[in-house]
Write a protein that holds these residues in place. Structure first.
Motif, PDB file in Angstrom:
ATOM      1  N   VAL A   1      44.588  50.843  27.600  1.00  0.00           N
ATOM      2  CA  VAL A   1      45.107  51.904  28.455  1.00  0.00           C
ATOM      3  C   VAL A   1      46.093  51.280  29.433  1.00  0.00           C
ATOM      4  CG1 VAL A   1      44.498  53.641  30.175  1.00  0.00           C
ATOM      5  CG2 VAL A   1      42.990  53.235  28.245  1.00  0.00           C
ATOM      6  N   ASN A   2      47.218  51.915  29.620  1.00  0.00           N
ATOM      7  CA  ASN A   2      48.278  51.377  30.475  1.00  0.00           C
ATOM      8  C   ASN A   2      47.996  51.694  31.946  1.00  0.00           C
ATOM      9  OD1 ASN A   2      50.621  50.294  31.451  1.00  0.00           O
ATOM     10  ND2 ASN A   2      51.989  51.728  30.440  1.00  0.00           N
TER      11      ASN A   2
ATOM     12  N   GLN B   1      35.842  49.362  21.077  1.00  0.00           N
ATOM     13  CA  GLN B   1      36.370  49.679  22.381  1.00  0.00           C
ATOM     14  C   GLN B   1      35.585  48.916  23.437  1.00  0.00           C
ATOM     15  OE1 GLN B   1      36.081  53.957  22.580  1.00  0.00           O
ATOM     16  NE2 GLN B   1      38.277  54.120  22.298  1.00  0.00           N
ATOM     17  N   LEU B   2      36.288  48.552  24.480  1.00  0.00           N
ATOM     18  CA  LEU B   2      35.688  47.851  25.607  1.00  0.00           C
ATOM     19  C   LEU B   2      35.998  48.648  26.861  1.00  0.00           C
ATOM     20  CD1 LEU B   2      34.410  45.270  26.862  1.00  0.00           C
ATOM     21  CD2 LEU B   2      36.713  44.307  26.910  1.00  0.00           C
ATOM     22  N   GLY B   3      34.978  49.002  27.605  1.00  0.00           N
ATOM     23  CA  GLY B   3      35.211  49.750  28.828  1.00  0.00           C
ATOM     24  C   GLY B   3      34.035  49.607  29.779  1.00  0.00           C
ATOM     25  N   ILE B   4      34.338  49.549  31.045  1.00  0.00           N
ATOM     26  CA  ILE B   4      33.321  49.423  32.079  1.00  0.00           C
ATOM     27  C   ILE B   4      33.605  50.461  33.165  1.00  0.00           C
ATOM     28  CG2 ILE B   4      32.369  47.907  33.877  1.00  0.00           C
ATOM     29  CD1 ILE B   4      31.633  47.071  31.031  1.00  0.00           C
ATOM     30  N   SER B   5      32.570  51.100  33.616  1.00  0.00           N
ATOM     31  CA  SER B   5      32.686  52.064  34.700  1.00  0.00           C
ATOM     32  C   SER B   5      32.842  51.316  36.020  1.00  0.00           C
ATOM     33  CB  SER B   5      31.435  52.941  34.727  1.00  0.00           C
ATOM     34  OG  SER B   5      31.517  53.886  35.749  1.00  0.00           O
ATOM     35  N   ASP B   6      33.658  51.860  36.922  1.00  0.00           N
ATOM     36  CA  ASP B   6      33.931  51.206  38.205  1.00  0.00           C
ATOM     37  C   ASP B   6      32.684  50.781  38.985  1.00  0.00           C
ATOM     38  OD1 ASP B   6      36.666  51.183  37.867  1.00  0.00           O
ATOM     39  OD2 ASP B   6      36.997  53.020  39.001  1.00  0.00           O
ATOM     40  N   PRO B   7      31.598  51.572  39.027  1.00  0.00           N
ATOM     41  CA  PRO B   7      30.437  51.132  39.800  1.00  0.00           C
ATOM     42  C   PRO B   7      29.819  49.817  39.300  1.00  0.00           C
ATOM     43  CG  PRO B   7      30.261  53.475  39.328  1.00  0.00           C
ATOM     44  CD  PRO B   7      31.429  52.943  38.540  1.00  0.00           C
TER      45      PRO B   7
ATOM     46  N   ASP C   1      45.582  43.981  34.395  1.00  0.00           N
ATOM     47  CA  ASP C   1      45.206  42.802  35.184  1.00  0.00           C
ATOM     48  C   ASP C   1      43.985  42.104  34.594  1.00  0.00           C
ATOM     49  OD1 ASP C   1      47.291  43.301  36.923  1.00  0.00           O
ATOM     50  OD2 ASP C   1      46.013  44.120  38.522  1.00  0.00           O
ATOM     51  N   PHE C   2      42.992  42.873  34.137  1.00  0.00           N
ATOM     52  CA  PHE C   2      41.795  42.294  33.523  1.00  0.00           C
ATOM     53  C   PHE C   2      42.165  41.465  32.293  1.00  0.00           C
ATOM     54  CE2 PHE C   2      38.659  42.679  30.095  1.00  0.00           C
ATOM     55  CZ  PHE C   2      37.607  41.967  30.643  1.00  0.00           C
ATOM     56  N   TYR C   3      42.946  42.059  31.400  1.00  0.00           N
ATOM     57  CA  TYR C   3      43.304  41.340  30.181  1.00  0.00           C
ATOM     58  C   TYR C   3      44.209  40.145  30.482  1.00  0.00           C
ATOM     59  CZ  TYR C   3      41.016  44.615  27.067  1.00  0.00           C
ATOM     60  OH  TYR C   3      40.075  45.358  26.395  1.00  0.00           O
ATOM     61  N   GLU C   4      45.143  40.287  31.404  1.00  0.00           N
ATOM     62  CA  GLU C   4      45.998  39.145  31.755  1.00  0.00           C
ATOM     63  C   GLU C   4      45.170  38.020  32.369  1.00  0.00           C
ATOM     64  OE1 GLU C   4      50.413  41.060  32.379  1.00  0.00           O
ATOM     65  OE2 GLU C   4      49.107  40.946  34.147  1.00  0.00           O
ATOM     66  N   LYS C   5      44.170  38.358  33.154  1.00  0.00           N
ATOM     67  CA  LYS C   5      43.273  37.358  33.734  1.00  0.00           C
ATOM     68  C   LYS C   5      42.517  36.607  32.637  1.00  0.00           C
ATOM     69  CE  LYS C   5      39.039  37.348  36.158  1.00  0.00           C
ATOM     70  NZ  LYS C   5      38.026  38.207  36.700  1.00  0.00           N
ATOM     71  N   ASN C   6      42.358  37.255  31.490  1.00  0.00           N
ATOM     72  CA  ASN C   6      41.662  36.652  30.355  1.00  0.00           C
ATOM     73  C   ASN C   6      42.634  36.161  29.283  1.00  0.00           C
ATOM     74  OD1 ASN C   6      38.590  36.933  30.701  1.00  0.00           O
ATOM     75  ND2 ASN C   6      39.409  38.857  31.470  1.00  0.00           N
ATOM     76  N   ASP C   7      43.839  35.804  29.724  1.00  0.00           N
ATOM     77  CA  ASP C   7      44.861  35.141  28.899  1.00  0.00           C
ATOM     78  C   ASP C   7      45.516  36.007  27.830  1.00  0.00           C
ATOM     79  OD1 ASP C   7      44.577  32.765  30.362  1.00  0.00           O
ATOM     80  OD2 ASP C   7      42.863  32.162  29.134  1.00  0.00           O
TER      81      ASP C   7
ATOM     82  N   ASN D   1      49.280  53.953  26.320  1.00  0.00           N
ATOM     83  CA  ASN D   1      48.642  52.719  25.874  1.00  0.00           C
ATOM     84  C   ASN D   1      49.653  51.579  25.843  1.00  0.00           C
ATOM     85  OD1 ASN D   1      46.214  54.041  25.524  1.00  0.00           O
ATOM     86  ND2 ASN D   1      46.607  54.462  23.374  1.00  0.00           N
ATOM     87  N   ILE D   2      49.118  50.366  25.904  1.00  0.00           N
ATOM     88  CA  ILE D   2      49.960  49.184  25.852  1.00  0.00           C
ATOM     89  C   ILE D   2      49.269  48.161  24.959  1.00  0.00           C
ATOM     90  CG2 ILE D   2      48.950  48.152  27.930  1.00  0.00           C
ATOM     91  CD1 ILE D   2      51.845  47.252  28.623  1.00  0.00           C
TER      92      ILE D   2
END
Length: 77
Positions: free
Chosen positions: A42-43, A1-7, A49-55, A70-71
């Motif tokens: 997660v949808n 899993q890959l996830g980053i907190s907003d801060p 946008d993050f994943y689309e920015k990374n192709d 989910n998507i």
């Protein structure tokens, strides 16, 4: 899993983690076959946008047009 907190968003840690994942997957391709990276994300607009920015591209959406939790998105290696 890959996830980053907003801060921590400003530190671009998601991109660094994704770069590490790419490297691990590229090394694994020496031992096993593979042509794509599939993520079950997660949808949410920010995540997509993050994943689309990374192709990554959306693999498919529900045919009835309903939102799902989910998507699936793919990246061609």
């Amino acid at each position: 899993q890959l996830g980053i907190s907003d801060p921590y968003d400003k530190f671009k840690l998601g991109t660094l983690l994704l770069d590490d994942a790419y490297e691990i997957i590229k090394n694994a391709r020496v031992l096993v076959a593979g042509r794509i990276i599939l993520v079950d994300a997660v949808n949410h607009k920010k995540v997509i946008d993050f994943y689309e920015k990374n192709d990554f591209v959306i693999l498919r959406t529900d045919e009835d047009g309903s939102d799902t939790e989910n998507i699936k998105m793919i990246y061609k290696i």
